[in-house]
Design a protein around this motif. Structure first.
Motif, PDB file in Angstrom:
ATOM      1  N   ALA A   1       0.888  -1.319   0.229  1.00 46.69           N
ATOM      2  CA  ALA A   1      -0.072   0.211   0.271  1.00 46.69           C
ATOM      3  C   ALA A   1       0.464   1.208   0.127  1.00 46.69           C
ATOM      4  O   ALA A   1       0.647   2.265  -0.672  1.00 46.69           O
ATOM      5  CB  ALA A   1      -1.232   0.152   1.282  1.00 46.69           C
ATOM      6  N   ARG A   2       1.937   1.007   0.782  1.00 48.79           N
ATOM      7  CA  ARG A   2       2.396   2.846   0.597  1.00 48.79           C
ATOM      8  C   ARG A   2       3.514   2.601  -0.407  1.00 48.79           C
ATOM      9  O   ARG A   2       4.095   3.980  -0.888  1.00 48.79           O
ATOM     10  CB  ARG A   2       3.909   2.153   1.809  1.00 48.79           C
ATOM     11  N   GLU A   3       3.861   1.122  -1.451  1.00 53.74           N
ATOM     12  CA  GLU A   3       4.595   1.656  -2.036  1.00 53.74           C
ATOM     13  C   GLU A   3       3.717   1.974  -3.594  1.00 53.74           C
ATOM     14  O   GLU A   3       4.497   2.647  -3.958  1.00 53.74           O
ATOM     15  CB  GLU A   3       5.540   0.222  -2.452  1.00 53.74           C
ATOM     16  N   LYS A   4       2.744   0.819  -3.686  1.00 52.30           N
ATOM     17  CA  LYS A   4       1.882   1.251  -5.039  1.00 52.30           C
ATOM     18  C   LYS A   4       0.757   2.800  -4.557  1.00 52.30           C
ATOM     19  O   LYS A   4       0.717   2.749  -5.529  1.00 52.30           O
ATOM     20  CB  LYS A   4       2.015   0.180  -5.341  1.00 52.30           C
ATOM     21  N   GLY A   5       0.496   2.450  -3.092  1.00 51.42           N
ATOM     22  CA  GLY A   5      -1.244   3.129  -3.284  1.00 51.42           C
ATOM     23  C   GLY A   5      -2.212   2.048  -2.687  1.00 51.42           C
ATOM     24  O   GLY A   5      -2.500   0.967  -2.587  1.00 51.42           O
ATOM     25  N   LEU A   6      -3.376   2.743  -2.169  1.00 51.67           N
ATOM     26  CA  LEU A   6      -3.811   1.812  -1.295  1.00 51.67           C
ATOM     27  C   LEU A   6      -4.769   1.476  -1.917  1.00 51.67           C
ATOM     28  O   LEU A   6      -4.911  -0.427  -1.578  1.00 51.67           O
ATOM     29  CB  LEU A   6      -4.492   2.601  -0.330  1.00 51.67           C
ATOM     30  N   ALA A   7      -4.996   1.590  -2.938  1.00 49.92           N
ATOM     31  CA  ALA A   7      -5.852   0.806  -4.143  1.00 49.92           C
ATOM     32  C   ALA A   7      -5.641  -0.517  -5.031  1.00 49.92           C
ATOM     33  O   ALA A   7      -5.801  -0.794  -5.411  1.00 49.92           O
ATOM     34  CB  ALA A   7      -6.788   2.507  -5.136  1.00 49.92           C
ATOM     35  N   GLU A   8      -3.826   0.255  -5.526  1.00 47.24           N
ATOM     36  CA  GLU A   8      -3.571  -0.748  -6.328  1.00 47.24           C
ATOM     37  C   GLU A   8      -2.856  -2.257  -5.313  1.00 47.24           C
ATOM     38  O   GLU A   8      -2.523  -3.133  -6.172  1.00 47.24           O
ATOM     39  CB  GLU A   8      -1.688  -0.166  -6.675  1.00 47.24           C
ATOM     40  N   LEU A   9      -3.670  -2.288  -4.549  1.00 45.21           N
ATOM     41  CA  LEU A   9      -3.007  -3.678  -3.298  1.00 45.21           C
ATOM     42  C   LEU A   9      -3.939  -4.602  -4.241  1.00 45.21           C
ATOM     43  O   LEU A   9      -5.070  -4.541  -4.233  1.00 45.21           O
ATOM     44  CB  LEU A   9      -3.536  -3.542  -2.053  1.00 45.21           C
ATOM     45  N   THR A  10      -3.126  -5.551  -4.339  1.00 42.81           N
ATOM     46  CA  THR A  10      -3.753  -7.234  -4.564  1.00 42.81           C
ATOM     47  C   THR A  10      -3.576  -8.291  -4.209  1.00 42.81           C
ATOM     48  O   THR A  10      -2.484  -8.423  -3.577  1.00 42.81           O
ATOM     49  CB  THR A  10      -3.315  -7.223  -6.399  1.00 42.81           C
ATOM     50  N   LEU A  11      -4.332  -9.426  -4.215  1.00 46.79           N
ATOM     51  CA  LEU A  11      -4.519 -10.712  -3.339  1.00 46.79           C
ATOM     52  C   LEU A  11      -3.155 -11.149  -3.844  1.00 46.79           C
ATOM     53  O   LEU A  11      -2.280 -11.752  -2.926  1.00 46.79           O
ATOM     54  CB  LEU A  11      -5.297 -11.422  -3.304  1.00 46.79           C
TER      55      LEU A  11
END
Lengths: 204, 204
Positions: free
Chosen positions: A29-39
DNA sequence: GTCTATACACCGATAGAC
DNA sequence: GTCTATCGGTGTATAGAC
């Protein structure tokens, strides 16, 4: 029941894995953004396939929910820590609390988005995850009452003021201090408005 | 060139279709939420398949971009309309502007999210789409200077204050008036802080 | 030029083998 | 508990019908 030590080990292991998942999620989340998190990426970071995560969390939103709880629990802990060394005057106390909340929000963009903004489309925090957030609000409110600021509209105004400064800082000057530098002035303005005494230095 | 009337008809038709797409997109955004907008549904509403939309917009974000421009252009138009009948005193003028912006933001949640929040993950408005937003900010700023509020930090403080009230209203009391009712009080607080004269009624 | 059909890569989520 | 396989969904690209 029988075999409780074994079940403890299992529970420990399970809890550790859950913590590991959440830690990986925070990093992404910190690296790519919260919304870009994928399982899939969360799984990859801890040596798992995406479907395996469902053994530890019911859904992706459940992971967000646990992160939400962590974020607000951390904020609550920061406030509890703060209470040990609060200044004596009401005005300074308000400033200290505002600064603590401001800095906590600005320190981690992803965390602030999760805590205070609706940046994840389908996510609504559960009541359990929301509990520490309520705790923070109640602590601030009780300090206000102790300072003599007991009107509900004044409290709402303070919430909006501090939140507005945080959002403006994050949106218009991320990483800078343009609105951070206005926080003390803003609290002075508020303190004057509600009639708090002491250090009535003019607007500058 | 030759055949300009024919090319005009084509351009008209193309422009109409673009407007039709955007209108459908707004309807969906208001009904289901800004982030839930999908190209397939936009296409379905106007009798098209999703890929056909690429004849009119380069991407989904280009649709968001056009909507962003529409939203801020509408806000700019509202401000231009407002300038015809602004009150005479600086304090009342500040209130009127704040109220106009507040009401415009609160009137349409999807529009406000697009204009003022980062609710769409990959979307960054283009400089062209951002132009009317800059126009609104400049108009407000010039009014401030005319009212004698010419310090940059005071302007920033005003922006954060109004924005904070809007966000608090939308997040904590959507459809209600809990923070809307605080707007005049907030502007009075600000006006007192920057030393604006007249109607120095105490905090109520 | 407009639009469709098809396909691709990715997502969250589920079923079932081991 | 973890895997593979798969499902229905998304945005997006492109070839080709009309």
């Amino acid at each position: 029941m029988l075999g409780s030590p074994i079940r403890d080990r299992q529970a420990e292991r399970r809890s550790d894995t859950r913590a590991e998942i959440l830690e990986a999620a925070w990093v992404i989340a910190r690296e790519k953004g919260l919304a870009e998190l994928t399982l899939r990426e969360v799984g990859a970071r801890i040596g798992m396939r995406a479907p395996s995560l469902y053994s530890y969390f019911d859904s992706k939103n459940a992971i967000y929910d646990a992160m939400f709880a962590q974020a607000w629990s951390g904020c609550l802990a920061a406030f509890d820590d703060l209470e040990k060394r609060l200044p004596r005057t009401p005005r300074a106390e308000l400033k200290k609390m505002a600064r603590a909340f401001f800095d906590y929000a600005v320190a981690d963009l992803a965390r602030h988005q999760l805590m205070n903004q609706r940046t994840i489309s389908g996510f609504v925090p559960s009541t359990e995850a929301y509990a520490p957030a309520v705790g923070v609000l109640e602590r601030v409110r009780s300090h206000f009452v102790r300072c003599g600021v007991d009107r509900a509209d004044h409290f709402d105004l303070y919430i909006a003021l501090v939140g507005g400064l945080i959002d403006a800082q994050q949106a218009n000057d991320p990483g800078g201090s343009r609105w951070s530098a206005l926080l003390d002035q803003a609290i002075d303005m508020f303190a004057d408005h509600v009639g708090l005494p002491e250090s009535r230095r003019k607007s500058t």
